[in-house]
Structure formats: C-alpha cells, structure tokens
Design an enzyme around this catalytic site. Structure first.
Site, PDB file in Angstrom:
ATOM      1  N   ASP A  33      -7.694  -5.230  -0.137  1.00  0.00           N
ATOM      2  CA  ASP A  33      -7.867  -6.461  -1.467  1.00  0.00           C
ATOM      3  C   ASP A  33      -7.772  -7.998  -1.462  1.00  0.00           C
ATOM      4  O   ASP A  33      -8.499  -8.481  -2.183  1.00  0.00           O
ATOM      5  CB  ASP A  33      -7.637  -5.529  -3.028  1.00  0.00           C
ATOM      6  CG  ASP A  33      -7.552  -4.692  -3.167  1.00  0.00           C
ATOM      7  OD1 ASP A  33      -7.197  -3.446  -3.396  1.00  0.00           O
ATOM      8  OD2 ASP A  33      -9.247  -3.639  -3.463  1.00  0.00           O
ATOM      9  N   HIS A  47       1.062  -1.288   0.027  1.00  0.00           N
ATOM     10  CA  HIS A  47      -0.329  -0.438  -0.084  1.00  0.00           C
ATOM     11  C   HIS A  47       0.535   1.197  -0.005  1.00  0.00           C
ATOM     12  O   HIS A  47       2.066   0.918   0.376  1.00  0.00           O
ATOM     13  CB  HIS A  47      -0.570  -0.136   1.080  1.00  0.00           C
ATOM     14  CG  HIS A  47      -2.057   0.512   1.170  1.00  0.00           C
ATOM     15  ND1 HIS A  47      -1.890   2.760   1.278  1.00  0.00           N
ATOM     16  CD2 HIS A  47      -3.787   1.040   0.645  1.00  0.00           C
ATOM     17  CE1 HIS A  47      -3.506   2.909   1.113  1.00  0.00           C
ATOM     18  NE2 HIS A  47      -3.831   1.656   0.719  1.00  0.00           N
TER      19      HIS A  47
END
Ligand code: SDX
Length: 393
Positions: A328, A270
């Site tokens: 995700d 991320h």
C-alpha cells in the site's frame, strides 16, 4: 494441511484452512500464485490471465484465454435497474459504502446465480463479479462527483475500460494512455490474492455458512475497508500529505516508535512479510514509470515517500521490528497521479481482490472438509457464578 501451531502469545491456534491457490514465504518475501512468482506475473502476464490462473489453477492456452476474456467482457454491464440503487445513497457516501451495498444487492438482481450447489451458477456468479466490479466501482465514483454513469465498452481491455468509465464525460471521451492502462492492470495483478488475509478469511467464513457468493464478497469488501487492511493505501497518502516535506519525516518516525502514541506508519509493516513485500518492489517501479510519463517525477509526495522509505529502512528500530513498505505504500501515489481521489483507492483494491476472494470462495465450498466452520476461543472471563438481585449488589 490445516493443523495446530503455537506462536508468541503462548497459546495454540489452528491454521484456518488449507489451500492450493497462493503461497507466501514471509521470511523470504516470496509470493506465488499457483506456483508462479508475483514479479514474473506482474511483468509478463496481465490481470485477466492471472484471474484465469487463480480460478482454474493453470495458465490458459490462447484459446482458453480468448474465451475467458470474452466471457468477462460480455458481463461488464449492470442490470439497468441497479443504477437506482446507487441513487439511493447520499452523494458524499464513501464509495466503499456503496460497493458493500451494491454487491450485496446483486443477490437480488442476479438470483439465477446464487445457488452454490449448482456448478454452473457458481461459475456464472464468479464471472459476473469479476466482470462487474470495475463498473460498480466506476459508477460509485461517478455518482460521488455528480457525473453521469459511463457504460463499459467491449472493445477495451479490462484496465482501459475501468479508466474510461471513471474519467470519460459526455462532453469529452477519455482514451487511456497505454502506460497508464498497463500500470492500472499491474495494480490489479499485484492486489489479486494474498492467502488468508483478513478480508479473504471473512469471505471464507461467510461461505462456510452457505451464504450466496454476492453476500460473501460484500462481507469481504466491508472487511477490506479497514485502515489496517485495504484502507491503508488511502491512509498512507493522507499520512504522506500530512508529513508534507522530507524535513518533517524524523518527527513522524519518532511518533511511530513511541509506544504511547497510537500512530503507525501507514503503508509499513505486514502480518506475514518480515523481510520485504515483493509487491511493493514492483509497485515502486510502476510509480516511477507513471510519474515519469506524467512529467511529475519530482512529485513532492513521491519524494517524501522515497525519503521516508530510505530513512526507515536505515533505522535500527524498524529493522529490528522488521518494518518496511508494503503493497500500500506506493499504490496511492500512482492512483493519485492518475487522477483518482483517495476515496477510490480501496475500491480499486476491492476490484482487484475480487478474483482472489472468488477463487478462495470456490475452493472453500468445493470440498466440505475445507470448512472453516466455527472458530473456537480461549475463554479468559469469569467462571460460573449465581445471579444477585439488584437490591443486594
Ligand atoms: C494489507 O494480510 C494481508 O495479506 C494484508 C494485505 C493483503 O494483500 O491482503 O497484504 C494488505 O493489509 C497490507 C497492510 C496494510 N496496513 C498498513 O500499512 C497499516 C500500517 N501497518 C500496520 O497497522 C501493521 O503493520 C499491520 C497491521 C499490517 C501488521 O501489524 P502487526 O501484526 O502488529 O505487525 P507486527 O506484528 O509485524 O508488529 C511488530 C511490531 C509491533 O510492535 P510491538 O507490539 O512488538 O512493540 O511493530 C509495530 C507493532 O506495534 N508496528 C508498527 C507498524 N506496524 C507494526 N509500528 C509503526 N508503524 C507501523 N506501520
């Protein structure tokens, strides 16, 4: 405050904007919506209440919540002419292509809520978008599989309505199991907003030109589609399917470390979180609940995902690079277990993120000093030089 900070590449950049909506602490793995931690909202609240919080800044009273839910429910239908817009696409069009087109076209169907200088029109456009996105996503899915459109119902909650519009057929109605509806609602909540991510920044930049809300949200949908952003949930499940069984995980871990291999572990890493993504923790719990309910807790894809997570989190390279599962990583497993095709994973992300885009859009246009305006660049090209005729080149 919007300000100037320097980071690794050695050049300064400016914060794109200031905001009061969502706060992320990447080191602590903290995500707050108007000050409320995401794990509390995911466990104690529900998506439409979180929508109210993001839009208006505080948790609603019971009367405010009832009024808000009634306003959203009464806007879930699409203009009947819009169905012909869907029919203009090829059947095999990706649902995200359809959503970009249909949401952009809402500017033409709902032109009485496109004047951003009118607070009433801004409010109506906000409610219309939040209310109609599940219908648009469900109709994009139905069109892609050749089934008839299913109209929304006012007696169902937001998540149950969406599941029914996706899975009901004239021959057999679909009644969502409460655990699946709760899991769907939690997926919407976990994806609702996330500060200045790529698609939200796209919406803010588009809004700074004065574009109408439907055009701005269509721009956000287009950006979210990318596999490094909202398309990662689809790419992650495809990766887990390609890995197949846990014994093949080391091969993919090695590829992820190989600088000469463009392969990246989908669902890992991320730009901001450098410790853990608090949404992934909640998503993993939902995955266990849904798969237990469906009696597929031994789902091979889930087992491979859990083994991949275990190996990666113990690996020095991933620890050093601060790579871990993001939001995700598990969402695709849940959606797959619910019966959605991979092509619907990002459209579902778009349905959820619409309230975040709208909240940030409203903040952007509410106060001119918020303007992102026109980002500058660091020019690294040629200095000025004179034109040379082709014969002399
Ligand atoms: C979302 O911004 C948001 O908030 C987005 C989002 C939201 O809610 O809106 O959270 C949703 O987009 C989540 C991210 C989904 N994308 C993926 O899962 C795709 C796979 N992940 C990546 O492509 C990547 O991790 C990014 C794009 C998410 C972040 O990329 P960065 O900024 O390059 O990551 P980083 O700076 O933390 O990388 C550090 C290092 C780099 O190596 P070096 O150049 O330092 O040698 O780790 C490497 C990267 O190459 N790396 C990975 C990796 N992610 C980063 N290596 C292998 N696999 C990965 N997934």
């Amino acid at each position: 405050q919007a300000g100037v900070f320097t980071y690794d590449p050695g050049f300064t950049s400016t914060a794109s904007c200031d905001s009061t909506i969502t706060f992320i602490d990447g080191e602590k793995g903290e995500l707050l919506h108007r000050g409320y931690p995401i794990d509390q909202l995911a466990s104690k609240s529900h998506f439409l209440e979180v929508c109210f919080l993001l839009l208006y800044g505080n948790l609603p009273t019971s009367e405010q919540l009832e009024d808000f839910e009634n306003r959203v429910t009464s806007h879930t239908m699409l203009h009947e002419q819009m169905q012909y817009f869907f029919r203009g696409f090829r059947r095999d069009a990706h649902p995200m292509a359809v959503m970009v087109g249909v949401v952009g076209a809402m500017s033409a169907f709902y032109h009485d809520s496109t004047d951003i200088s009118d607070p009433w029109q801004r409010e109506v456009a906000s409610i219309r978008l939040i209310a109609k996105m599940p219908t648009i996503a469900a109709w994009a899915y139905k069109y892609s599989i050749g089934q008839p459109f299913v109209y929304p119902r006012n007696d169902l909650d937001y998540a149950s309505n969406f599941l029914r519009m996706c899975f009901s057929v004239p021959a057999e109605d679909y009644v969502a199991n409460p655990i699946l509806s709760r899991a769907m609602d939690r997926i919407f909540t976990l994806h609702a907003d996330h500060e200045q991510n790529a698609s939200t920044s796209t919406v803010r930049l588009a809004s700074s030109s004065g574009a109408n809300p439907f055009a701005c949200i269509a721009a956000g949908i287009a950006c979210l589609w990318g596999p490094a952003h909202g398309g990662a949930n689809q790419a992650c499940l495809e990766m887990l399917r390609e890995i197949g069984t846990p014994d093949r995980i080391p091969e993919y871990i090695a590829r992820a470390k190989d600088k000469n291999d463009p392969f990246r572990l989908m669902g890992f890493g991320h730009r901001v979180y450098k410790n853990h993504d608090p949404r992934a923790t909640v998503m993993k719990q939902s995955a266990d609940e849904v798969l237990d309910l469906l009696g597929i807790e031994n789902n091979p894809t889930l087992q491979t995902a859990k083994e991949l997570e275990r190996i990666a989190l113990e690996d020095d390279y991933f620890r050093e690079k601060k790579l871990f599962p993001n939001v995700d990583f598990y969402s695709g497993i849940i959606l797959d277990a619910m019966g959605f095709p991979q092509s619907m994973f990002t459209p579902i992300f778009a349905v959820a993120r619409t309230v975040g885009w709208i909240s940030q859009w409203k903040e952007q246009i509410s106060d001119p000093q918020h303007k992102i305006g026109r980002p500058r660049q660091l020019y690294l090209g040629e200095t000025a030089r004179d034109y040379v005729d082709v014969e002399k080149r």
